[in-house]
Design a protein around this motif. Structure first.
Motif, short mmCIF file in Angstrom:
data_model
loop_
_atom_site.label_atom_id
_atom_site.label_comp_id
_atom_site.label_asym_id
_atom_site.label_seq_id
_atom_site.Cartn_x
_atom_site.Cartn_y
_atom_site.Cartn_z
N THR A 80 13.93 29.24 -0.84
CA THR A 80 12.91 29.36 -0.97
C THR A 80 12.40 28.63 -0.26
O THR A 80 11.43 28.84 0.57
CB THR A 80 12.08 28.41 -2.57
N GLY B 82 3.75 29.54 -9.15
CA GLY B 82 4.98 29.51 -8.88
C GLY B 82 5.76 28.97 -9.58
O GLY B 82 7.09 28.81 -9.74
N SER B 83 5.30 27.83 -10.05
CA SER B 83 5.60 27.12 -11.70
C SER B 83 6.37 28.16 -12.78
O SER B 83 7.38 27.52 -13.19
CB SER B 83 4.60 25.77 -12.00
N GLY C 220 5.25 26.64 -5.53
CA GLY C 220 5.06 25.60 -7.42
C GLY C 220 6.36 26.02 -7.85
O GLY C 220 7.15 25.68 -8.54
N THR C 221 7.67 27.37 -6.82
CA THR C 221 8.77 26.66 -7.86
C THR C 221 10.60 26.02 -7.44
O THR C 221 11.18 26.08 -7.73
CB THR C 221 9.38 28.95 -7.10
N THR C 222 9.85 25.66 -6.43
CA THR C 222 10.64 24.49 -6.37
C THR C 222 11.16 23.50 -6.85
O THR C 222 12.33 23.03 -7.38
CB THR C 222 10.60 23.72 -4.77
N GLY D 140 8.91 30.72 -11.73
CA GLY D 140 10.21 30.09 -11.59
C GLY D 140 10.60 29.22 -12.98
O GLY D 140 11.75 29.68 -13.36
N GLY E 80 -1.30 28.94 -6.68
CA GLY E 80 -0.13 29.57 -5.79
C GLY E 80 0.86 29.31 -6.51
O GLY E 80 2.52 29.05 -6.94
N ILE F 233 2.46 29.98 -3.14
CA ILE F 233 3.79 30.72 -4.79
C ILE F 233 5.44 29.87 -4.44
O ILE F 233 5.73 29.45 -5.66
CB ILE F 233 3.52 32.07 -5.11
N ALA F 234 6.01 30.05 -3.75
CA ALA F 234 6.93 29.33 -3.08
C ALA F 234 7.32 27.99 -3.71
O ALA F 234 8.44 26.96 -4.16
CB ALA F 234 7.48 29.80 -1.92
#
Length: 323
Positions: free
Chosen positions: A82, A56-57, A135-137, A60, A52, A132-133
């Motif tokens: 997020t 996400g990375s 990973g987007t941070t 994003g 995840g 996943i969320a």
């Protein structure tokens, strides 16, 4: 960069890292209770967590700039949303485990192929959206910083350091104190508050930046009046990707192997995993710190040397276990 903004960014990613590792620690224990305290359950949970973060990375980093420009919304607002979404996992994931446990009761013994396959699918569905969320941070916040500080070269290492410190604190506090004192529900509530507070601090950072719009367009994170030099890449991007993939693959494999090897020593698989993870995070921070020191002195060790030392040191836990 304004000193107050720098402090807030550090606190944001300490909180984000702390909450993320609290979720991982508690969710794995809840998965044991719902699907069986067996190695495959832990392996799948850790794999989904890392998968995840990777998705996400990638997502994003690839789309945040385009999405932000198209909607004319600052990337930091995506970061705030997020963090709020991740906080909902404190309630939704445990309840989804309970529902899934009842569904899987009639699929056979916990060591049967059918049960293991279905439990792996269920774990993936339950955990993946929140992982996943998480990973987007990083890419969301880095996109915000790059738009404000055009020559940002050290922002990632600064935020990553804060994130690792937070993660280490989260693992240790969860294992030693919070679960024992507050239970699973209370510990997840702490992580949820961490996400909400990180979102609030991110909003404050956005407002402070709007007020101080004339800040110099250099991000000097971690060091004042200094920007790290970027070493020349001697290897192709494809080869670097392969090395990174193999490193991640072997690291997570060893984490599982060492958890099983030290479980008889520490009494349970849960404590073995938690303390090994805390040690891994501390070693990651220490390695990053030493690398930055070498970078300042222009004495960075070659990748060949680092890989050779890693290949040697990987056998030390085996030797200690045999003793």
């Amino acid at each position: 960069m304004n000193k107050n903004i720098k402090i807030l960014l550090f606190l944001i990613f300490v909180l984000s890292g702390l909450s993320g590792l609290v979720y991982q620690s508690v969710w794995i224990r809840l998965a044991f209770g719902s699907f069986g305290c067996i190695t495959p359950v832990m392996s799948v949970a850790i794999s989904v967590f890392m998968l995840g973060i990777a998705i996400g990375s990638w997502f994003g980093g690839k789309y945040i700039d385009k999405l932000s420009d198209k909607l004319k919304i600052s990337p930091i607002y995506f970061y705030i949303l997020t963090e709020i979404f991740i906080a909902t996992g404190a309630l939704i994931v445990p309840n989804s485990f309970i529902i899934s446990q009842h569904i899987l009761l009639d699929t056979g013994a916990t060591n049967s192929f059918t049960y293991l396959l279905l439990s792996a699918i269920v774990l993936t569905v339950c955990l993946l959206p929140w992982c996943i969320a998480m990973g987007t941070t990083f890419p969301f916040m880095m996109s915000f910083l790059k738009k404000i500080y055009k020559e940002n070269t050290t922002g990632f290492s600064f935020l990553y350091t804060a994130n690792v410190i937070g993660g280490m604190l989260g693992v240790l506090a969860t294992t030693i104190i919070w679960i024992e004192v507050y239970g699973f529900k209370g510990t997840l509530s702490i992580a949820c508050c961490g996400n909400i507070f990180a979102a609030l601090l991110a909003f404050i950072v956005y407002k402070l930046n709007r007020i101080e719009n004339n800040i110099v367009n250099d991000i000097k994170t971690g060091q004042d009046n200094k920007v790290d030099s970027i070493p020349k890449q001697l290897l192709s991007e494809k080869f670097i990707f392969i090395i990174s993939f193999i490193t991640g693959f072997t690291t997570l494999s060893l984490e599982i192997v060492w958890t099983r090897a030290y479980s008889p020593v520490l009494g349970t698989m849960v404590y073995s995993f938690s303390f090994l993870l805390a040690g891994y995070l501390f070693a990651t921070w220490l390695g990053s710190f030493l690398y930055r020191k070498d970078l300042e002195r222009n004495r960075v060790k070659s990748p060949v040397t680092i890989v050779a030392l890693t290949s040697l040191f990987v056998f030390l836990p085996i030797k200690q276990r045999m003793i």
